[in-house]
Motif scaffolding. Structure first.
Motif, PDB file in Angstrom:
ATOM      1  N   MET A 122       0.802  -1.244  -0.014  1.00 16.72           N
ATOM      2  CA  MET A 122      -0.042  -0.151  -0.134  1.00 16.72           C
ATOM      3  C   MET A 122       0.743   1.526   0.081  1.00 16.72           C
ATOM      4  O   MET A 122       1.786   1.216   0.797  1.00 16.72           O
ATOM      5  N   VAL A 123       0.637   2.103  -0.933  1.00 16.36           N
ATOM      6  CA  VAL A 123       1.364   3.449  -0.966  1.00 16.36           C
ATOM      7  C   VAL A 123       0.160   4.421  -0.889  1.00 16.36           C
ATOM      8  O   VAL A 123      -0.893   4.547  -1.646  1.00 16.36           O
ATOM      9  N   LEU A 124       0.574   5.454   0.108  1.00 11.71           N
ATOM     10  CA  LEU A 124      -0.444   6.389   0.377  1.00 11.71           C
ATOM     11  C   LEU A 124       0.265   7.875   0.103  1.00 11.71           C
ATOM     12  O   LEU A 124       1.398   8.135   0.330  1.00 11.71           O
ATOM     13  N   VAL A 125      -0.625   8.631  -0.752  1.00 11.60           N
ATOM     14  CA  VAL A 125      -0.233  10.051  -1.176  1.00 11.60           C
ATOM     15  C   VAL A 125      -1.037  10.824  -0.332  1.00 11.60           C
ATOM     16  O   VAL A 125      -2.436  10.891  -0.516  1.00 11.60           O
ATOM     17  N   THR A 126      -0.710  11.696   0.424  1.00 10.19           N
ATOM     18  CA  THR A 126      -1.361  12.670   1.561  1.00 10.19           C
ATOM     19  C   THR A 126      -1.099  14.016   1.243  1.00 10.19           C
ATOM     20  O   THR A 126      -0.186  14.484   1.016  1.00 10.19           O
ATOM     21  N   GLY A 127      -2.118  14.810   2.036  1.00 12.84           N
ATOM     22  CA  GLY A 127      -1.764  16.381   2.088  1.00 12.84           C
ATOM     23  C   GLY A 127      -3.278  16.995   2.003  1.00 12.84           C
ATOM     24  O   GLY A 127      -4.334  16.365   1.876  1.00 12.84           O
ATOM     25  N   PRO A 128      -3.336  18.321   2.211  1.00 10.91           N
ATOM     26  CA  PRO A 128      -4.254  18.969   2.167  1.00 10.91           C
ATOM     27  C   PRO A 128      -5.168  18.988   0.814  1.00 10.91           C
ATOM     28  O   PRO A 128      -4.592  18.684  -0.195  1.00 10.91           O
ATOM     29  N   VAL A 180      -2.697  -3.702 -10.123  1.00  4.77           N
ATOM     30  CA  VAL A 180      -2.381  -2.217  -9.488  1.00  4.77           C
ATOM     31  C   VAL A 180      -4.048  -1.700  -9.368  1.00  4.77           C
ATOM     32  O   VAL A 180      -4.942  -1.883 -10.323  1.00  4.77           O
ATOM     33  N   ILE A 181      -4.131  -1.132  -8.022  1.00  8.49           N
ATOM     34  CA  ILE A 181      -5.547  -0.646  -7.719  1.00  8.49           C
ATOM     35  C   ILE A 181      -5.264   0.798  -7.186  1.00  8.49           C
ATOM     36  O   ILE A 181      -4.682   1.168  -6.255  1.00  8.49           O
ATOM     37  N   LEU A 182      -5.965   1.980  -7.851  1.00 10.77           N
ATOM     38  CA  LEU A 182      -5.945   3.327  -7.345  1.00 10.77           C
ATOM     39  C   LEU A 182      -7.265   3.559  -6.816  1.00 10.77           C
ATOM     40  O   LEU A 182      -8.390   3.650  -7.377  1.00 10.77           O
ATOM     41  N   LEU A 183      -7.265   3.949  -5.347  1.00 11.37           N
ATOM     42  CA  LEU A 183      -8.357   4.000  -4.594  1.00 11.37           C
ATOM     43  C   LEU A 183      -8.538   5.876  -4.506  1.00 11.37           C
ATOM     44  O   LEU A 183      -7.600   6.025  -3.541  1.00 11.37           O
ATOM     45  N   GLY A 184      -9.386   6.311  -4.964  1.00  9.58           N
ATOM     46  CA  GLY A 184      -9.418   7.777  -4.725  1.00  9.58           C
ATOM     47  C   GLY A 184      -9.143   8.273  -3.630  1.00  9.58           C
ATOM     48  O   GLY A 184      -8.501   9.426  -3.356  1.00  9.58           O
ATOM     49  N   GLU A 185      -9.897   7.604  -2.561  1.00 12.55           N
ATOM     50  CA  GLU A 185      -9.800   8.145  -1.137  1.00 12.55           C
ATOM     51  C   GLU A 185     -10.302   6.973  -0.006  1.00 12.55           C
ATOM     52  O   GLU A 185     -11.314   6.339  -0.344  1.00 12.55           O
ATOM     53  N   MET A 186      -9.605   7.006   0.871  1.00  8.74           N
ATOM     54  CA  MET A 186     -10.006   6.265   1.938  1.00  8.74           C
ATOM     55  C   MET A 186     -10.795   6.964   3.021  1.00  8.74           C
ATOM     56  O   MET A 186     -10.222   7.600   3.913  1.00  8.74           O
ATOM     57  N   ASN A 187     -12.144   6.999   2.962  1.00  5.09           N
ATOM     58  CA  ASN A 187     -13.002   8.096   3.659  1.00  5.09           C
ATOM     59  C   ASN A 187     -13.761   7.581   4.820  1.00  5.09           C
ATOM     60  O   ASN A 187     -14.409   8.091   5.438  1.00  5.09           O
ATOM     61  N   ASP A 188     -13.485   5.976   5.042  1.00 10.52           N
ATOM     62  CA  ASP A 188     -14.085   5.615   6.345  1.00 10.52           C
ATOM     63  C   ASP A 188     -13.525   4.396   6.807  1.00 10.52           C
ATOM     64  O   ASP A 188     -12.564   3.781   5.825  1.00 10.52           O
ATOM     65  N   ASN A 189     -13.517   3.884   7.894  1.00 12.32           N
ATOM     66  CA  ASN A 189     -12.614   2.578   8.493  1.00 12.32           C
ATOM     67  C   ASN A 189     -13.249   1.225   7.578  1.00 12.32           C
ATOM     68  O   ASN A 189     -12.397   0.313   7.586  1.00 12.32           O
ATOM     69  N   GLU A 190     -14.234   1.124   7.166  1.00 11.43           N
ATOM     70  CA  GLU A 190     -14.619   0.172   6.219  1.00 11.43           C
ATOM     71  C   GLU A 190     -13.697  -0.107   4.981  1.00 11.43           C
ATOM     72  O   GLU A 190     -13.369  -1.150   4.507  1.00 11.43           O
ATOM     73  N   THR A 191     -13.596   1.327   4.400  1.00 11.11           N
ATOM     74  CA  THR A 191     -12.951   1.303   3.073  1.00 11.11           C
ATOM     75  C   THR A 191     -11.369   1.062   3.555  1.00 11.11           C
ATOM     76  O   THR A 191     -10.874   0.304   2.871  1.00 11.11           O
ATOM     77  N   VAL A 192     -10.805   1.444   4.456  1.00 13.09           N
ATOM     78  CA  VAL A 192      -9.531   1.263   5.033  1.00 13.09           C
ATOM     79  C   VAL A 192      -9.404  -0.407   5.039  1.00 13.09           C
ATOM     80  O   VAL A 192      -8.286  -0.806   4.924  1.00 13.09           O
ATOM     81  N   HIS A 193     -10.559  -0.803   5.882  1.00 12.72           N
ATOM     82  CA  HIS A 193     -10.051  -2.329   6.126  1.00 12.72           C
ATOM     83  C   HIS A 193      -9.915  -3.049   4.727  1.00 12.72           C
ATOM     84  O   HIS A 193      -9.112  -4.174   4.679  1.00 12.72           O
ATOM     85  N   VAL A 194     -10.858  -2.755   3.897  1.00 10.70           N
ATOM     86  CA  VAL A 194     -10.937  -3.651   2.616  1.00 10.70           C
ATOM     87  C   VAL A 194      -9.699  -3.037   1.791  1.00 10.70           C
ATOM     88  O   VAL A 194      -9.140  -3.915   1.208  1.00 10.70           O
ATOM     89  N   ALA A 195      -9.147  -2.007   2.075  1.00 14.67           N
ATOM     90  CA  ALA A 195      -7.899  -1.766   1.149  1.00 14.67           C
ATOM     91  C   ALA A 195      -6.533  -2.165   1.637  1.00 14.67           C
ATOM     92  O   ALA A 195      -5.768  -3.022   1.108  1.00 14.67           O
ATOM     93  N   MET A 196      -6.623  -2.701   3.129  1.00 12.25           N
ATOM     94  CA  MET A 196      -5.604  -3.239   3.517  1.00 12.25           C
ATOM     95  C   MET A 196      -5.572  -4.605   3.295  1.00 12.25           C
ATOM     96  O   MET A 196      -4.512  -5.294   2.914  1.00 12.25           O
ATOM     97  N   ALA A 197      -6.907  -5.183   3.149  1.00 10.54           N
ATOM     98  CA  ALA A 197      -7.008  -6.646   2.904  1.00 10.54           C
ATOM     99  C   ALA A 197      -6.614  -6.891   1.399  1.00 10.54           C
ATOM    100  O   ALA A 197      -6.090  -7.866   1.034  1.00 10.54           O
ATOM    101  N   ALA A 198      -6.982  -5.835   0.560  1.00  7.32           N
ATOM    102  CA  ALA A 198      -6.605  -5.931  -0.854  1.00  7.32           C
ATOM    103  C   ALA A 198      -5.060  -6.041  -1.057  1.00  7.32           C
ATOM    104  O   ALA A 198      -4.417  -6.750  -1.845  1.00  7.32           O
ATOM    105  N   LEU A 202      -0.733  -4.343  -5.740  1.00 10.47           N
ATOM    106  CA  LEU A 202      -0.275  -2.815  -5.188  1.00 10.47           C
ATOM    107  C   LEU A 202      -1.383  -1.791  -5.100  1.00 10.47           C
ATOM    108  O   LEU A 202      -2.027  -1.705  -6.430  1.00 10.47           O
ATOM    109  N   LEU A 203      -1.644  -1.257  -3.995  1.00 11.53           N
ATOM    110  CA  LEU A 203      -2.800  -0.296  -3.958  1.00 11.53           C
ATOM    111  C   LEU A 203      -2.414   1.175  -3.844  1.00 11.53           C
ATOM    112  O   LEU A 203      -1.216   1.149  -2.769  1.00 11.53           O
ATOM    113  N   PHE A 204      -2.802   2.053  -4.337  1.00 14.47           N
ATOM    114  CA  PHE A 204      -2.602   3.514  -3.946  1.00 14.47           C
ATOM    115  C   PHE A 204      -3.705   4.012  -3.631  1.00 14.47           C
ATOM    116  O   PHE A 204      -4.764   3.860  -3.980  1.00 14.47           O
ATOM    117  N   SER A 205      -3.417   5.037  -2.538  1.00 16.77           N
ATOM    118  CA  SER A 205      -4.718   5.812  -2.005  1.00 16.77           C
ATOM    119  C   SER A 205      -4.255   7.293  -1.389  1.00 16.77           C
ATOM    120  O   SER A 205      -3.006   7.492  -1.419  1.00 16.77           O
TER     121      SER A 205
END
Length: 352
Positions: free
Chosen positions: A128-134, A202-220, A226-229
């Motif tokens: 999992m690769v995360l790109v973060t910022g305002p 490779v999966i690009l997930l536009g945003e991890m906006n709740d813990n359900e999505t975070v949970h599924v993203a980590m499982a993926a 290779l998952l980006f979010s």
């Protein structure tokens, strides 16, 4: 001003956003500065007419969602001009919108000062690769450059899940499937679960906006993809804390362990003014080393900052270290480096 005239004008000005709001003149943002198209203030009727024209340009999209909920997000394109991402909303009984301008052409990473070792994150086989910022810090653009590099150099199946679609990727060496939330699929979590059955590399997930999505993203990521979010956080430490704290306290230990095994890197960025009048990204880059993995697992993430500050590696860079490098390259002013530093006193000593 008619819609087409407005869009052509702001694109010619290299604007990033258009602001439509009753009671104010039409405005746009260029290099971080708000400018006015003219001095004429929009009436509620003017702003509604412009919104209706935008909806017509988006394939006669219905205003039902905006009228019912007060918010609507979508994208549309004008051939030969540009793509536009719209966030329409109701305020004080009138309709307003912010329109992001997105070029048809994928940007060159060199022109945007995106480091080569950030693009190399796309060379990973899994994790999992995360790109973060305002908001507005260029996260989507950085991810688009990484996805484009994979598309040009590797034979993979790339699935992007976005709300709405921004940059459009043509098939190159890779197959690129782009799905828009609420148009092609129900929501992020549903789309992500479905993506796992679509043979993605490779999966690009536009945003991890709740813990359900975070949970599924980590499982993926655990399944060898290779998952980006993205997250709206600044800094690797804050990002890790945000993820872990989004879960109930009884699950946080397990989440820390799981995150330590799947996380590959966190890139945290913000845009700062350059000497040439443009905006350039300042990036903190944290690659997950065995030492970092242990700190995440043991919930000692506050010690990661010390590793970043002391590291001499290109793939382990603090925000202040990047500011210092940009100053020495003559890209930004001294005052800018100090203003955006996390530890301005220490950076100021290094600038002497």
């Amino acid at each position: 001003m008619e819609l087409m005239e407005l869009l052509q004008y702001v694109v010619s000005q290299n604007a990033s956003d258009i602001f439509i709001s009753a009671g104010l003149p039409l405005s746009y943002r260029r290099n971080g500065v708000l400018c006015q198209v003219n001095e004429d203030r929009l009436s509620p009727e003017d702003s509604r007419r412009l919104l209706e024209d935008i909806y017509k340009s988006a394939g006669d999209r219905s205003l039902e969602t905006l009228q019912r909920t007060g918010d609507d997000d979508f994208a549309f394109a004008i051939p030969g001009l540009s793509r536009f991402r719209v966030s329409a909303y109701r305020q004080r009984g009138t309709y307003s919108a912010v329109v992001r301008i997105i070029s048809f052409q994928l940007p060159e990473h060199t022109a945007l000062h995106i480091p080569e070792h950030v693009l190399r994150l796309g060379d990973s086989e899994k994790g999992m690769v995360l790109v973060t910022g305002p908001a507005g810090s260029g996260k989507s653009t950085t991810l688009a450059c990484i996805i484009n590099r994979i598309n040009q150099t590797r034979q993979k199946h790339i699935i992007t899940l976005e709300d709405p679609l921004e940059y459009l990727h043509r098939h190159d060496r890779s197959i690129v499937s782009q799905r828009e939330i609420k148009v092609d699929t129900e929501d992020y979590a549903t789309a992500l679960r479905a993506a796992l059955r679509q043979s993605p590399d490779v999966i690009l997930l536009g945003e991890m906006n709740d813990n359900e999505t975070v949970h599924v993203a980590m499982a993926a990521a655990e399944t060898g993809r290779l998952l980006f979010s993205t997250l709206h956080t600044v800094g690797a430490v804050n990002t890790i804390r945000r993820i872990v704290d989004s879960f109930p306290e009884s699950q946080q230990r397990q989440v820390s362990v799981q995150l330590s095994t799947v996380l590959t890197a966190i890139v945290s960025q913000q845009l700062v003014p350059a000497l040439n009048g443009e905006m350039v990204p300042v990036m903190e880059i944290m690659t997950v080393t065995p030492a970092v993995r242990a700190l995440i697992r043991e919930n000692k993430v506050e010690q990661i900052d010390a590793i970043l500050y002391s590291s001499l590696r290109d793939d382990m860079v603090s925000i202040d270290g990047n500011l210092l490098a940009l100053y020495k390259q003559g890209t930004i002013a001294r005052d800018t480096a100090v203003k955006y530093a996390l530890n301005p006193e220490l950076l100021e000593k290094k600038l002497m």
